[in-house]
Design a protein around this motif. Structure first.
Motif, short mmCIF file in Angstrom:
data_model
loop_
_atom_site.label_atom_id
_atom_site.label_comp_id
_atom_site.label_asym_id
_atom_site.label_seq_id
_atom_site.Cartn_x
_atom_site.Cartn_y
_atom_site.Cartn_z
N CYS A 164 0.82 -1.22 0.00
CA CYS A 164 0.00 0.00 0.00
C CYS A 164 0.84 1.26 0.00
N GLY A 165 2.14 1.11 -0.21
CA GLY A 165 3.05 2.24 -0.13
C GLY A 165 3.97 2.16 1.06
N GLN A 166 3.78 1.15 1.91
CA GLN A 166 4.55 1.04 3.15
C GLN A 166 5.87 0.33 2.97
N GLY A 167 6.11 -0.27 1.79
CA GLY A 167 7.36 -0.97 1.55
C GLY A 167 7.33 -2.44 1.88
N ALA A 168 6.14 -3.04 1.98
CA ALA A 168 6.02 -4.44 2.39
C ALA A 168 6.73 -5.37 1.41
N HIS A 169 6.59 -5.14 0.12
CA HIS A 169 7.17 -6.06 -0.84
C HIS A 169 8.70 -6.03 -0.80
N THR A 170 9.27 -4.88 -0.53
CA THR A 170 10.72 -4.82 -0.34
C THR A 170 11.13 -5.61 0.89
N ALA A 171 10.34 -5.50 1.94
CA ALA A 171 10.62 -6.28 3.15
C ALA A 171 10.51 -7.78 2.87
N PHE A 172 9.52 -8.19 2.07
CA PHE A 172 9.38 -9.61 1.70
C PHE A 172 10.65 -10.09 1.01
N LEU A 173 11.16 -9.28 0.09
CA LEU A 173 12.37 -9.68 -0.64
C LEU A 173 13.55 -9.81 0.32
N GLN A 174 13.70 -8.87 1.21
CA GLN A 174 14.81 -8.93 2.16
C GLN A 174 14.68 -10.14 3.08
N LEU A 175 13.47 -10.42 3.53
CA LEU A 175 13.24 -11.60 4.38
C LEU A 175 13.58 -12.88 3.64
N ALA A 176 13.12 -12.98 2.39
CA ALA A 176 13.39 -14.19 1.61
C ALA A 176 14.89 -14.37 1.35
N ALA A 177 15.56 -13.27 1.02
CA ALA A 177 17.00 -13.36 0.77
C ALA A 177 17.74 -13.81 2.02
N GLN A 178 17.34 -13.29 3.16
CA GLN A 178 17.98 -13.68 4.42
C GLN A 178 17.75 -15.15 4.72
N MET A 179 16.52 -15.60 4.54
CA MET A 179 16.16 -16.95 4.96
C MET A 179 16.62 -18.01 3.97
N LEU A 180 16.75 -17.63 2.70
CA LEU A 180 17.23 -18.57 1.69
C LEU A 180 18.73 -18.46 1.45
N ARG A 181 19.34 -17.44 2.07
CA ARG A 181 20.77 -17.18 1.90
C ARG A 181 21.11 -17.01 0.42
N LEU A 182 20.30 -16.19 -0.24
CA LEU A 182 20.49 -15.87 -1.65
C LEU A 182 20.58 -14.36 -1.83
N PRO A 183 21.28 -13.87 -2.83
CA PRO A 183 21.25 -12.44 -3.11
C PRO A 183 19.85 -12.05 -3.62
N PRO A 184 19.39 -10.86 -3.32
CA PRO A 184 18.04 -10.46 -3.73
C PRO A 184 17.79 -10.55 -5.23
N ASP A 185 18.83 -10.35 -6.05
CA ASP A 185 18.60 -10.35 -7.50
C ASP A 185 18.35 -11.76 -8.05
N ARG A 186 18.42 -12.78 -7.21
CA ARG A 186 18.11 -14.14 -7.67
C ARG A 186 16.76 -14.62 -7.15
#
Length: 773
Positions: free
Chosen positions: A502-524
């Motif tokens: 909704c403008g709060q940045g949730a999808h960016t947070a989802f990407l950062q969470l996934a990258a952290q938990m999968l131990r992958l760079p965000p661009d993958r």
């Protein structure tokens, strides 16, 4: 490591360059255009809807009424509102028999009556928007006007007319909290503060008005692209109204231009889906700003009567609060908002004796519903102003008074159960006080002192708490899917989640969470988002819950996918639904229960400048300390704090939503003023506190609503510090404040709290102060 880093928002470039498609930007070949006919009267019985002249306009394709809705009802909590108000429909001869009331719509006991100005009467679909507007204006509706009931107190008198058959006595919902023995405790108090408070409605004022496009997709599903906050709830309500299987309805969220709770309830979703389903052609609508203001709910106006009692040394003994919240005619989320207000109206303090009586009242005003803070801003305005008045009466530093009484781990809440573990109220208060230049050595104003200079300055303090996640026994859940692709190593991941951006940045947070938990760079990592066809139910982007819940869901799906990858599944796919610990409803008689999963905690100090001649208020500095558990993206946290503070200051002293007899008088931005660049504080200092929440994945604690909660009481306290007067009614318009500051009234204002004490009286023979309201 991607958590705790301020990565750029993944949608930023598309939005600033104009490439991001918002609902109003969408188009399809063969697309039709639509307009809504609003009732624009607060209370009336609809006798006939005459479509004869409108249907003769060249280019009109169809006009739908409530008679065309298979199941003419909707509602987020309760199905108690008509999609469109039904009545006898008058048609040209060539259309006779084309529109008949269905058995379902005819059976609705609440149908046939307009109960607020934004009630929908007809939905006009035409080849162009201009033709749709012309035909809309040619629809003739015969009304039998009924007296509007717009005052919450008048609505509750025994002989008041019943506005809705579901709500006898115009009481939609009541909460009763009883802890200890309040009357006995008040008899032991040295000081009692008692007063009446009111808070006004607030328009969400999001930049993008309601808009959407509906069509039949390649699999034959009724598909609606619209801005909302909960894709699966929109899907459920559309399917219910159209009497379709849920899997025959698809909801997609493109870019969303703000929400703040205003998009939780239905606006254009059902009528768009109805038209596309009936016509088998794409249908688009874009509301004007006036239509947006008329057509969606507002923040609840509330009335409070509050008493607060303490000992001479500042120990709280008793609190009693009565709340009357204006719900408008339909439930929307009023039952839940009222519950939040009841839980927070005595503040974030351990008080051994509490009595709260809260009622959501049915009226003919614009419906009230979710808005950032969800009842807590109104309640905490009262709780914290009471605390600041108590501090003044006791001649005690307001921070010290709070620290003596603040909730801690192990404290017993108003619900007579322990506060959820991870309570950080004391730490948040201390960090805000340190940064807000507050200290015990700071001199306090003399009782009733009024600065005589043209501009007076002052500082104030407030703190508060609010639930994270849904409450009162709601079965919380949040789903995520993770797919891993590659050969010997993971080359690409796909994360699917329905959560709304909704403008709060949730999808960016989802990407950062996934990258952290999968131990992958965000661009993958590829994200597939906000589409009921690809994701499980994520719950709403509300209640400060989305990042908190999504972190658990993505973590669970990531762990399962990695486990399957290690077991050599290629691709490895995992779907995980997170269910947090259960909550319970409040007991009807005592309020006892465990209503919330966890809480967020906030404290603010405010510095203001008051023009004592004109009553104009300038907020110069805000310090806001907010415990986020763990900041996923610190820059986005700061953005949330700054945005919430400015929005809260708008509600506090700029945004005056004016109605008269149920009619909206401030239906444009020329008559409803929101903060501009020149109205924001000179400085908003964001203090990010990180005490890991035991309930949060990685310690994350929801925070998006918290910075809104206590701006109003902090500003009110600062006004008192500057001028010696207390303000009990929001918004604090210049006219209201100037009336308080008039010289002939200054002697009476001071610390006079509708009769409350101005100083500690001499103790009686038992050593107890006798002065009280």
């Amino acid at each position: 490591m991607t958590i705790g880093i301020s990565l750029p928002r993944i949608d930023a470039r598309a939005k600033v360059t104009g490439r991001a498609p918002y609902p109003g930007d969408l188009s399809m070949p063969g697309m039709l255009h639509a307009k809504v006919l609003f009732a624009r009267r607060p209370h009336a019985r609809v006798k006939t809807i005459d479509l004869r002249e409108a249907l003769r306009v060249p280019g009109v394709v169809a006009i739908f009424t409530g008679a065309d809705v298979p199941n003419n009802e909707y509602g987020l909590v309760l199905f108690d509102a008509p999609v469109m108000v039904s009545a006898e429909v008058l048609l040209p001869a060539m259309h006779q028999g084309a529109s008949r009331p269905s058995a379902a719509s005819a059976a609705k006991p609440f149908d046939g009556v307009v109960r607020h100005v934004g009630e929908k009467i007809a939905f006009v679909v035409a080849e162009t928007e201009r033709i749709a507007e012309r035909a809309r204006d040619l629809i003739h509706v015969e009304y039998e006007d009924l007296p509007p009931l717009v005052d919450v107190h008048a609505a509750l008198v025994p002989d008041a007319p019943m506005l809705h058959p579901h709500y006898p006595g115009n009481a939609m919902k009541r909460y009763r909290i009883r802890k200890g023995d309040v009357e006995s405790a008040f008899a032991q108090c040295d000081v009692i503060i008692e007063d009446i408070y009111t808070t006004g409605a607030q328009e969400h004022a999001y930049l993008q008005p309601e808009a959407g496009l509906a069509y039949i997709d390649e699999q034959g599903r009724v598909t609606v692209q619209v801005a909302g906050q909960w894709t699966h709830e929109d899907q459920h309500q559309i399917a219910h109204a159209l009497n379709l299987p849920t899997d025959q309805v698809r909801v997609i969220y493109p870019a969303i231009g703000g929400a703040f709770g205003g998009r939780e309830d239905m606006s254009v979703q059902i009528v768009l889906a109805l038209a596309a389903w009936k016509l088998r052609r794409p249908v688009k609508i874009v509301w004007t700003r006036e239509e947006s203001i008329l057509g969606h709910h507002k923040r609840h106006p509330m009335w409070f009567h509050a008493r607060l009692g303490a000992t001479r040394d500042g120990r709280l003994l008793a609190a009693q609060v009565e709340i009357r919240a204006d719900a408008g005619p339909y439930a929307y989320t009023s039952t839940k908002v009222l519950g939040n207000a009841a839980v927070t109206c005595t503040g974030p303090y351990e008080i051994p004796n509490v009595a709260v009586d809260a009622c959501a009242v049915v009226t003919n005003n614009v419906p009230s519903g979710a808005f950032r803070g969800f009842g807590a801003p109104q309640a905490l305005f009262v709780a914290e102003t009471q605390m600041n008045k108590l501090a003044s009466a006791l001649r005690m530093d307001p921070v010290e008074l709070r620290l003596r009484n603040a909730l801690r781990d192990g404290s017993v809440t108003v619900n007579s159960t322990p506060v959820p573990p991870g309570c950080s109220m004391v730490d948040v208060i201390e960090k805000c006080a340190q940064r807000g230049w507050w200290g015990a050595s700071r001199s306090l104003p003399a009782a009733g002192a009024t600065h005589r200079a043209e501009c007076a300055t002052g500082r104030g303090f407030a703190c508060g708490h609010k639930n994270v996640g849904f409450s009162f026994g709601f079965p919380e859940r949040c789903a995520a899917t993770v797919e891993l692709y590659g050969g010997a190593e993971i080359e690409r991941a796909v994360v699917k989640h329905a959560g709304a951006e909704c403008g709060q940045g949730a999808h960016t947070a989802f990407l950062q969470l996934a990258a952290q938990m999968l131990r992958l760079p965000p661009d993958r990592i590829d994200l597939v988002l906000s589409d009921t066809a690809s994701s499980g139910d994520s719950g709403s982007a509300s209640a400060s819950r989305l990042t908190f819940m999504a972190a658990h869901a993505i973590q669970g799906a990531a762990e399962q996918a990695l486990r399957r990858w290690r077991d050599e599944e290629r691709p490895a796919v995992a779907h995980y639904v997170y269910h947090p610990r259960p909550t319970t409803p409040m007991d009807a008689d005592t309020g006892m229960g465990d209503p919330n999963i966890t809480y967020g905690y906030v404290a603010q100090s405010a510095e203001v400048e008051v023009d004592v001649e004109t009553g104009h208020l300038r907020v110069r500095r805000i310090v806001c300390a907010d415990d986020v558990g763990k900041a996923v993206n610190p820059q986005q946290v700061v953005g949330q704090i700054e945005g919430a503070v400015v929005q809260a200051l708008g509600w506090t002293h700029l945004e005056n939503f004016v109605t008269r007899g149920g009619h909206v008088l401030s239906s444009h931005f020329s008559t409803y003023l929101i903060p501009s660049a020149l109205d924001i504080p000179d400085q908003v200092e964001s203090v990010i506190v990180e005490n890991p929440d035991p309930h949060g994945a990685l310690g994350i604690r929801g925070m998006a609503e918290m910075p809104f909660l206590v701006a109003a009481p902090a500003v009110v306290a600062a006004i008192h510090d500057a001028t010696g007067v207390w303000v009990n009614d929001l918004p604090i318009t210049p006219e209201r404040l100037r009336a308080k500051l008039r010289p002939q009234q200054s002697a009476d204002d001071g610390l006079r709290l509708s009769g409350a004490i101005t100083a500690l009286p001499a103790p009686d023979s038992a050593g107890r102060d006798t002065g009280q309201t």
